[in-house]
Design an enzyme around this catalytic site. Structure first.
Site, PDB file in Angstrom:
ATOM      1  N   ARG A 253       0.801  -1.281   0.145  1.00  0.00           N
ATOM      2  CA  ARG A 253       0.016  -0.006   0.102  1.00  0.00           C
ATOM      3  C   ARG A 253       0.762   1.286   0.203  1.00  0.00           C
ATOM      4  O   ARG A 253       0.574   2.099  -0.546  1.00  0.00           O
ATOM      5  CB  ARG A 253      -1.037   0.055   1.233  1.00  0.00           C
ATOM      6  CG  ARG A 253      -1.872   1.172   1.216  1.00  0.00           C
ATOM      7  CD  ARG A 253      -2.906   1.193   2.444  1.00  0.00           C
ATOM      8  NE  ARG A 253      -3.810   0.255   2.051  1.00  0.00           N
ATOM      9  CZ  ARG A 253      -4.140  -0.950   2.809  1.00  0.00           C
ATOM     10  NH1 ARG A 253      -3.457  -1.089   4.054  1.00  0.00           N
ATOM     11  NH2 ARG A 253      -5.122  -1.882   2.624  1.00  0.00           N
ATOM     12  N   ALA A 254       1.848   1.092   0.762  1.00  0.00           N
ATOM     13  CA  ALA A 254       2.688   2.547   0.826  1.00  0.00           C
ATOM     14  C   ALA A 254       3.439   2.836  -0.439  1.00  0.00           C
ATOM     15  O   ALA A 254       3.425   4.005  -0.999  1.00  0.00           O
ATOM     16  CB  ALA A 254       3.946   2.329   1.712  1.00  0.00           C
TER      17      ALA A 254
END
Length: 647
Positions: A253-254
């Protein structure tokens, strides 16, 4: 501007440039996933968010053009109010199924603002974050199947002193900004001057900043149009992957958020391709909060750490370093090394199953920042125990409680907790012929209405009374007691409890930690407890009763649990032992659940702690039989008269 008093202009805000930039980037690219704004009171968090809504492009719908909305979601909102529900009026009046949209639909193309988002129930935070990430809301409940677009800028604000979000929910916010009041005298003067000028003439003040706000609004619209054409080449994509890997963030996600944010920043700056400068800005906004895996870890990335990560990423982007080696990466061996505590409910941040007991062996020096973490107890997987009965406390994850968001267990005649549609229809159906109905909608009477009785979980108030007198000052016992406190703090964080600590020594009982849900404050207050002197146990128990009484006035539905760590040798005051037993008996009469951890040692045992447990009508366990983590297990089991049960 609409009629009435004008709002404070976005461009007039002083000293919050990073927050303004984060909001603008989410306005350019709502797919970033929203902004979490953390900060103390009086830092213009709400002012900036409300000002942003007035800069968004107008919305064109079936009613024509209208300004973008700012929709505020109250902390006490129900899931029906947030996502929408069956339109009962049309069902009962017309006999047809229809959907009534909720706040997410109202926020489409606008701003959804959640003040004190850390106090919102976790499952509602999941719903908001899912909608913000996907741009749509899907509802499958109560016989309703519905989907509608919901593209909005999600903004949550919170004061960390009032409790933290779980790391999984932190990870799901796209960007996070920590705001503080500036210590620069000139900046503070400018803030006060502009606020006073605004209060003296709101409309005139807003008019003076109208050109600057209009310019920002035009740039947002232009950046939105430019966004699809912004190029992200493999060199910058490798840079993004290298920076995220160097900080040892979990999942992918980052990387996605940094890529979207960097692209939005390039569009905002008028560039047709992402550059290293865009990646740095994106990393500074998207990564700090994702390093927090354990509740005792401080979020954040220093400029020096980011410089080192960007430097290493430059080498990898140029192909001069094997990205798999990572020997010089700032996060290698330095990030919080314990496993993520896994998804703690629907839509948790991690993609793999995990335990909700987080460990972090090397979290004392994450990334070489010099941050410190509390001692970590040995990992265990104890059964979950609960306080007997069904409470009505704040949403949590410890004891059974009647709640507004839990599962429906039955129906009740009074619809105070929300209308139960099927129960209402079942109650009305047998009476339709007697009421003269042959066709058309149901004929309802007030007595047909049924409510939903829901059960969920609540958080409790866990109150430590810690004997730190001279008889308890031996290093091994004090270390064990400290480990017990830390273990329960971590458990309380995950169970959404409040925790308080009373230290008993000398001639006084000191409330070293007032009831709080903030782990950061708890860790700071618990470092360096003073030891030595006599043991005024009666004073400590009376202090505990005072704390419980005050909390019951403030929060009457939060049930307390007392944890007394002592060897039972009351030595303070006149007739200390009888006075301590009398104080314990009073707590028992007040209905306070208790656990006594017997810290007595030596060949000759007096059994004084067990006597106190009897007076408290609580459980007793010897400290020598426990690790810090299993003390937390005993507290989970702690109930009056051994009445706790395993879930």
């Amino acid at each position: 501007m609409d009629g009435g008093e004008a709002g404070f202009p976005f461009s007039a805000v002083v000293g919050q440039e990073q927050l303004q930039l984060a909001l603008i980037l989410c306005a350019v690219h709502p797919g970033i996933g929203g902004v979490l704004v953390r900060g103390e009171k009086g830092t213009a968090k709400s002012t900036v968010v409300r000002a942003l809504a007035r800069l968004l492009p107008p919305v064109v719908d079936e009613s024509g053009a209208r300004p973008a909305r700012l929709v505020e979601l109250p902390v006490g909102a129900t899931e029906d109010r947030v996502v929408g529900s069956l339109d009962l009026e049309r069902v009962l009046r017309d006999g047809e199924q229809a959907f009534r949209p909720g706040l997410l639909a109202a926020a489409h193309h606008g701003v959804l603002y959640v003040d004190e988002v850390n106090l919102l129930h976790d499952h509602l935070v999941d719903v908001l974050l899912d909608a913000a990430a996907m741009g749509r809301v899907h509802i499958e409940r109560d016989g309703v199947s519905h989907s509608h677009p919901a593209r909005f800028v999600l903004v949550g604000t919170m004061n960390p002193e009032e409790g933290e979000l779980r790391p999984q929910l932190l990870d799901r916010f796209g960007l996070t900004v920590d705001v503080t009041a500036s210590r620069d005298v000139d900046v503070r003067m400018a803030v006060v001057r502009r606020r006073l000028d605004y209060e003296a003439d709101p409309n005139g003040f807003a008019a003076s900043y109208l050109p600057a706000d209009a310019e920002i609004a035009d740039r947002i619209l232009t950046a939105r149009d430019r966004l699809p054409g912004v190029a992200l080449d493999d060199v910058e994509l490798r840079r993004i992957a290298a920076v995220c890997a160097s900080f040892d963030v979990d999942g992918m996600r980052a990387d996605l958020v940094v890529a979207r944010t960097a692209t939005a920043h390039a569009a905002w700056c008028g560039r047709g391709a992402v550059t290293a400068a865009d990646v740095r800005v994106a990393a500074e906004l998207a990564l700090p909060h994702r390093r927090r895996r354990d509740p005792f870890d401080e979020p954040g990335i220093t400029p020096e750490q980011l410089d080192d990560a960007m430097s290493d990423a430059d080498e990898q982007a140029d192909g001069r370093q094997d990205p798999a080696s990572g020997d010089d990466a700032p996060g290698s061996g330095g990030g919080p090394d314990g496993p993520d505590d896994g998804p703690d409910g629907p839509g948790g941040g991690a993609d793999v199953p995990g335990d909700d007991t987080a460990t972090s062996e090397n979290s004392g020096t994450p990334g070489g920042t010099g941050q410190t973490s509390a001692p970590v107890a040995a990992p265990v997987r104890p059964p979950r125990w609960e306080v007997p009965g069904v409470g009505e406390g704040a949403p949590g994850r410890r004891s059974r409680a009647q709640t507004r968001q839990g599962r429906v267990v039955n129906t009740i005649p009074e619809p105070t907790g929300g209308l139960h549609l099927l129960g209402t229809l079942r109650a009305a159906a047998p009476h339709q012929r007697a009421r003269g109905r042959h066709t058309g909608p149901l004929v309802l009477a007030p007595g047909d209405l049924r409510g939903a009785h829901r059960e969920g979980r609540e958080g409790n108030l866990v109150l430590f009374v810690v004997d730190t007198s001279g008889s308890m000052a031996a290093r091994d016992r004090l270390s064990a007691v400290t480990g017990a406190v830390v273990a329960l703090l971590r458990d309380a964080y995950q169970r959404r409890d409040k925790v308080a600590v009373i230290s008993v020594r000398g001639s006084e009982a000191e409330l070293v930690l007032p009831p709080t849900s903030s782990i950061d404050i708890a860790v700071r207050r618990l470092t360096g407890l003073r030891t030595g002197g006599k043991t005024p146990l009666a004073t400590g128990l009376r202090k505990a009763r005072e704390v419980v009484y005050r909390e019951r006035v403030r929060d009457p539905h939060r049930r307390p649990m007392l944890v007394l760590l002592t060897d039972g040798r009351a030595t303070g005051g006149t007739d200390p032992v009888p006075r301590a037993r009398a104080a314990a008996a009073q707590l028992a009469r007040d209905g306070v659940t208790s656990v006594v951890v017997d810290c007595e040692h030596g060949m000759i045992r007096l059994g004084l702690a067990a006597d106190l447990a009897t007076a408290l009508r609580g459980a007793v366990v010897r400290l020598t039989e426990l690790t810090g983590a299993s003390v937390a297990e005993v507290v989970r089991a702690g109930a009056s008269g051994g009445g706790a049960r395993a879930a």
